[in-house]
Design an enzyme around this catalytic site. Structure first.
Site, short mmCIF file in Angstrom:
data_model
loop_
_atom_site.label_atom_id
_atom_site.label_comp_id
_atom_site.label_asym_id
_atom_site.label_seq_id
_atom_site.Cartn_x
_atom_site.Cartn_y
_atom_site.Cartn_z
N ASN A 26 -36.71 38.68 -7.14
CA ASN A 26 -36.07 37.89 -7.99
C ASN A 26 -35.06 38.64 -8.38
O ASN A 26 -35.13 39.85 -8.46
CB ASN A 26 -37.11 37.24 -9.06
CG ASN A 26 -37.55 38.46 -10.02
OD1 ASN A 26 -38.24 39.28 -9.61
ND2 ASN A 26 -37.31 38.22 -11.23
N HIS A 27 -33.97 38.09 -9.06
CA HIS A 27 -32.82 38.85 -9.60
C HIS A 27 -32.44 38.58 -11.12
O HIS A 27 -32.28 37.38 -11.44
CB HIS A 27 -31.42 38.33 -8.56
CG HIS A 27 -30.37 39.32 -8.62
ND1 HIS A 27 -29.97 39.88 -9.78
CD2 HIS A 27 -29.73 39.57 -7.30
CE1 HIS A 27 -28.82 40.64 -9.36
NE2 HIS A 27 -28.75 40.52 -8.05
N GLY A 28 -32.55 39.65 -11.86
CA GLY A 28 -32.03 39.35 -13.08
C GLY A 28 -30.66 39.93 -13.51
O GLY A 28 -29.94 40.36 -12.58
N GLU A 31 -28.83 33.17 -9.58
CA GLU A 31 -30.20 33.43 -10.21
C GLU A 31 -30.02 34.60 -11.22
O GLU A 31 -30.59 34.32 -12.48
CB GLU A 31 -31.02 34.25 -9.26
CG GLU A 31 -32.41 34.22 -9.81
CD GLU A 31 -33.49 34.73 -8.68
OE1 GLU A 31 -34.50 33.87 -8.64
OE2 GLU A 31 -33.26 35.66 -8.13
#
Length: 180
Positions: free
Chosen positions: A56-58, A129
């Protein structure tokens, strides 16, 4: 031979600065202690052979550096990250990324690295994202971004899902930052 669309090298493993990476790995680990970053489940990363790590990408992707450091220091492997294609349109940025082992995010690069027995890491959600509103934290924006799974299935390589649940908490994005 270069990519006719961008003129950048299709793959430049000779441009990786392995000495710089070796110097940076312990520094990344110190940053991880600062953020109280923990890595669990490294036993699911293949110690040899190919595999696809899906993250996942922050908003600020510190977790990727920290995961890279742990895989490098504890397993002796160095995943090849696939980067946003837009970054590779700038030759200076492309050279910096290539020195760090990052490849332009294309299915061809993933397939080639699988054929070479390497780990490949990808953020399917990308900037959409990374800059999602805070109210959507702890969710992923992968709709329409399933090509990574297709490539891994076709190559019959394992997919290793990775989550950094706190990555959405580093910054508060009050609206849809990507649309903005």
């Amino acid at each position: 031979m270069g990519d006719p669309r961008t003129g950048s090298p299709v793959d430049a493993p000779d441009r990786i600065d392995h000495r710089a990476i070796a110097r940076w790995l312990p520094r990344f680990r110190r940053v991880g202690r600062l953020f109280r970053h923990e890595v669990h489940g490294l036993q699911h990363i293949p110690v040899e052979g190919a595999g696809l790590i899906v993250l996942n990408h922050g908003p600020v992707e510190i977790g990727a550096f920290l995961l890279y450091a742990e895989i490098g220091l504890r397993l002796g492997r160095h995943p090849r990250f696939l980067g946003e294609r837009l970054f590779f349109e700038n030759p200076r940025v492309a050279r910096i990324l290539e020195r760090g082992g990052v490849l332009e995010g294309t299915p061809g690069h993933a397939r080639r690295k699988f054929d070479e027995g390497e780990l490949v890491a990808v953020f399917p959600g990308g900037a959409r994202e990374a800059w999602k509103p805070f109210r959507e934290r702890a969710t992923v924006r992968w709709a329409g971004r399933e090509g990574f799974a297709r490539v891994a299935f076709e190559a019959v390589e394992p997919i290793i899902p990775v989550a950094c649940p706190a990555s959405d908490s580093l910054y508060v994005v009050v609206n849809d930052g990507f649309a903005w």
